[in-house]
Design a protein around this motif. Sequence first.
Motif, short mmCIF file in Angstrom:
data_model
loop_
_atom_site.label_atom_id
_atom_site.label_comp_id
_atom_site.label_asym_id
_atom_site.label_seq_id
_atom_site.Cartn_x
_atom_site.Cartn_y
_atom_site.Cartn_z
N VAL A 1 36.71 45.61 41.94
CA VAL A 1 38.01 46.21 41.67
C VAL A 1 38.89 45.18 40.96
O VAL A 1 39.19 44.12 41.52
N ASN A 2 39.24 45.50 39.72
CA ASN A 2 40.14 44.65 38.95
C ASN A 2 41.54 45.23 39.00
O ASN A 2 41.80 46.30 38.44
N ASN A 3 42.43 44.55 39.70
CA ASN A 3 43.84 44.91 39.72
C ASN A 3 44.56 44.04 38.71
O ASN A 3 44.84 42.87 38.96
N ILE A 4 44.83 44.59 37.54
CA ILE A 4 45.34 43.81 36.42
C ILE A 4 46.76 43.32 36.72
O ILE A 4 47.61 44.09 37.16
N VAL A 5 47.00 42.02 36.48
CA VAL A 5 48.32 41.43 36.70
C VAL A 5 48.91 41.00 35.36
O VAL A 5 48.22 40.91 34.35
N VAL A 6 50.20 40.72 35.38
CA VAL A 6 50.91 40.47 34.12
C VAL A 6 50.67 39.07 33.58
O VAL A 6 50.71 38.85 32.37
N ASP A 7 50.42 38.09 34.47
CA ASP A 7 50.24 36.73 33.99
C ASP A 7 49.55 35.90 35.06
O ASP A 7 49.23 36.39 36.16
N ASP A 8 49.33 34.62 34.74
CA ASP A 8 48.62 33.73 35.66
C ASP A 8 49.41 33.47 36.94
O ASP A 8 48.83 33.23 38.00
N ASP A 9 50.74 33.52 36.85
CA ASP A 9 51.54 33.33 38.06
C ASP A 9 51.33 34.48 39.04
O ASP A 9 51.28 34.27 40.26
N ALA A 10 51.21 35.68 38.51
CA ALA A 10 50.94 36.83 39.37
C ALA A 10 49.55 36.70 40.00
O ALA A 10 49.35 37.10 41.16
N LEU A 11 48.60 36.15 39.25
CA LEU A 11 47.28 35.90 39.82
C LEU A 11 47.38 34.89 40.97
O LEU A 11 46.75 35.07 42.02
N THR A 12 48.16 33.85 40.78
CA THR A 12 48.33 32.86 41.84
C THR A 12 48.90 33.51 43.10
O THR A 12 48.45 33.22 44.22
N THR A 13 49.87 34.39 42.94
CA THR A 13 50.44 35.09 44.08
C THR A 13 49.38 35.93 44.78
O THR A 13 49.29 35.96 46.01
N LEU B 1 31.74 50.69 34.76
CA LEU B 1 33.11 51.19 34.91
C LEU B 1 33.08 52.67 35.28
O LEU B 1 32.47 53.48 34.59
N THR B 2 33.75 53.02 36.40
CA THR B 2 33.76 54.41 36.85
C THR B 2 35.16 54.99 36.96
O THR B 2 35.30 56.22 37.02
N LYS B 3 36.20 54.14 36.97
CA LYS B 3 37.55 54.68 37.14
C LYS B 3 38.57 53.79 36.46
O LYS B 3 38.54 52.56 36.62
N VAL B 4 39.46 54.41 35.71
CA VAL B 4 40.60 53.72 35.11
C VAL B 4 41.85 54.39 35.66
O VAL B 4 42.08 55.58 35.43
N ASP B 5 42.64 53.64 36.40
CA ASP B 5 43.83 54.20 37.05
C ASP B 5 44.99 53.23 36.88
O ASP B 5 45.14 52.28 37.65
N GLY B 6 45.80 53.46 35.84
CA GLY B 6 46.93 52.56 35.59
C GLY B 6 46.44 51.16 35.33
O GLY B 6 45.69 50.90 34.39
N GLN B 7 46.83 50.24 36.19
CA GLN B 7 46.45 48.83 36.04
C GLN B 7 45.22 48.47 36.86
O GLN B 7 44.92 47.30 37.06
N GLN B 8 44.51 49.45 37.33
CA GLN B 8 43.31 49.19 38.14
C GLN B 8 42.06 49.68 37.42
O GLN B 8 42.04 50.73 36.79
N ARG B 9 41.00 48.86 37.50
CA ARG B 9 39.70 49.23 36.98
C ARG B 9 38.68 49.11 38.12
O ARG B 9 38.61 48.06 38.77
N ILE B 10 37.93 50.18 38.34
CA ILE B 10 36.93 50.18 39.40
C ILE B 10 35.54 50.27 38.78
O ILE B 10 35.28 51.15 37.96
N PHE B 11 34.68 49.36 39.17
CA PHE B 11 33.30 49.31 38.71
C PHE B 11 32.39 49.52 39.91
O PHE B 11 32.63 48.97 40.98
#
Length: 653
Positions: free
Chosen positions: A326-338, A293-303
């Motif tokens: 790059v993990n762009n964190i989403v609110v739920d599984d429906d957002a992942l589907t989108t 892990l090198t960066k934490v920016d709001g809902q994003q995690r960069i490794f």
Amino acid sequence: MSLTRREFGLGVLALAGVPLVACSPAPSTVAKRPRPVEKRTKRGFVEPPFLAERVASGALPPIDERLPEQCFVVGAGTLLRSSNGDWTDGIYGGSIANSPTAPTGNLNIAAGSTILRSPGQESDVSVPNVVSKFVPSKDLRSFRFTIRRGLRWSDGVKVTTEDVRFLFEDLYQNPQANVALPTDLYTQRNTTLEPAVLTVIDAETFVLTFSRPYGQFVAALNSWVAGINLLFVPAHHLKQFHPKYAEKAALDAALKKNNYKTWPQLMAAKNLSEWSAGEADALGLPVLNAWVLTKVDGQQRIFERNPYFWHVDRSGHQLPYADTVVNNIVVDDDALTTAIMDGQVSVAAGDNVTLNKIPVYKQSERHAGTHVFTTGSFNFPVLLFLNHDYNYDKPHDPWQGLVADPQHRFGQAIAAAMDANEINNSVYFGLHGPPILNSKHHDPDLARRLLDEVGMQRTDSDGFRLAPDGSPFTFSITFPASLAPDFAPVAELLKSQIGAVGLRVAIKGIDGSLFSQKANGNQLMASLHWNDGPAWGAGISNDYMPADKGPWSPATWAYVSSQGKQGRKPPPYLQKFYDLASERTQYVPSSPEGKLAFQRLMDWLTGNYAFIPTTGLKVKPNVVKSSVRNVPRQGAPFELDTVINLEGVWFDE
């Protein structure tokens, strides 16, 4: 894109022209991306271009100096069984994009830093990974480990036995530290027996000794569930948060900076496992994982790639192939589907991608540039758990008479009333396998006869069966509603099927945290949940235990785990389970003795109706970018292999 209960099942078939079995052709194995001309070092390695500038500036040693004397060499059959997927040495570059619902996503599973390593979820072909040698004693009481010479944490500091000693002596064995000794480090996974005794031989060699034979320890060393932190932590980093090593002024400053009052609180925040690799506190933590892990920016995690990761392919490339995640964190599984539909996800597998959304995944393949395929699952299907401890403290309770019946006729009746094929066809499009374990037959007439035999032949004014003592009886099924979308429709079908043999059935979906509270408090008569059944034979997971997922005997587990201070002393038939579970741990799971011991354990679980599968083995979707290589093939046993192999995936365009 939330689906109603009906839409989860047959309603999805309304998507005309979309095949429900994800059977599009797999991407071609012929490389599309031209392989660059690569310069090899004296040791035969290829420096990742992503790190070249840092190496040139002197900020990072060259690859020959970064890697240990003996690397872990990856090829066909190393990370995936050859029967489950093809392997081609890859090309450096690219970024893996994920849209998880939590910061770490699946990187805890893809860490690559288990102490032993085996392809898939098996432990029968495990080889040394973090260590270069692993030698069990003949009696399986002691285990000798030799750390790879020159292995380094992600900050370049060498891994030594000091990392093991610090963990054992200054954390596990220090009451002030409040770091619980993991169950895997007790003899035979039994907290009433002696814990492992550590003997440090030298900077690279140590021995763990148990008081009895403990062959299943081999599985714990392979398991990503336990992970590297079972035995290793970066002592050089964590000592700054420990009063035995840190100057008081420096430790006080660290406490103030991180807003903690005590050093154990600060240590807990900084001593993170792979499961928390995406948390903000993981910034700066040295790891042995493929990415850091090198960066934490709001809902994003960069490794970014770990420069010291010790896995290499046969062509001399240092894994991972992908430079970043790059993990762009989403609110739920429906957002992942989108996100999947929009082409924003490189690899998706596990619980966040569900069978009911295969038509959606398939429709978006061309637009998203993805390939959809199905595999088996690391988990059993939804299981119906019967709680053998429910109301145990109420004298003459009818439930206790039903579940403790030596012939287990009530459990047999419930299994006979259930129709696994109807559930499979109605909820899972007929894609799950044939009924397994207890659900081998659907025989309502047998269910009725068995219920009559146990004394439930009398009925109330509504025609529902009374308890054997003549009191009103309701078979109550509870489930964590938010855990998975299939629980509710399965519960509805069970209510109908079991109700058809004369039992009044009540179903209730509740919040997951409330479910856990009620389960731990022995407040659930019956429940729906799943567990890691397909991995049990290998010993990688042990969540058949009475209170791990679905609670089938939480009060006796409280008694056993507290050494008799809480809960219910197991009656003889439940004590038999604990005896079998303990016996099983003596042996290496893949040994003939281990396989026989596991079968005896499974015979007890099924014969005593701890749980009843509602269908056959699960089928799970996997969604990957069409350019991604080295992923499992259609029909492979486990969907988690798609994630566990992440260090080995590469982009072919």
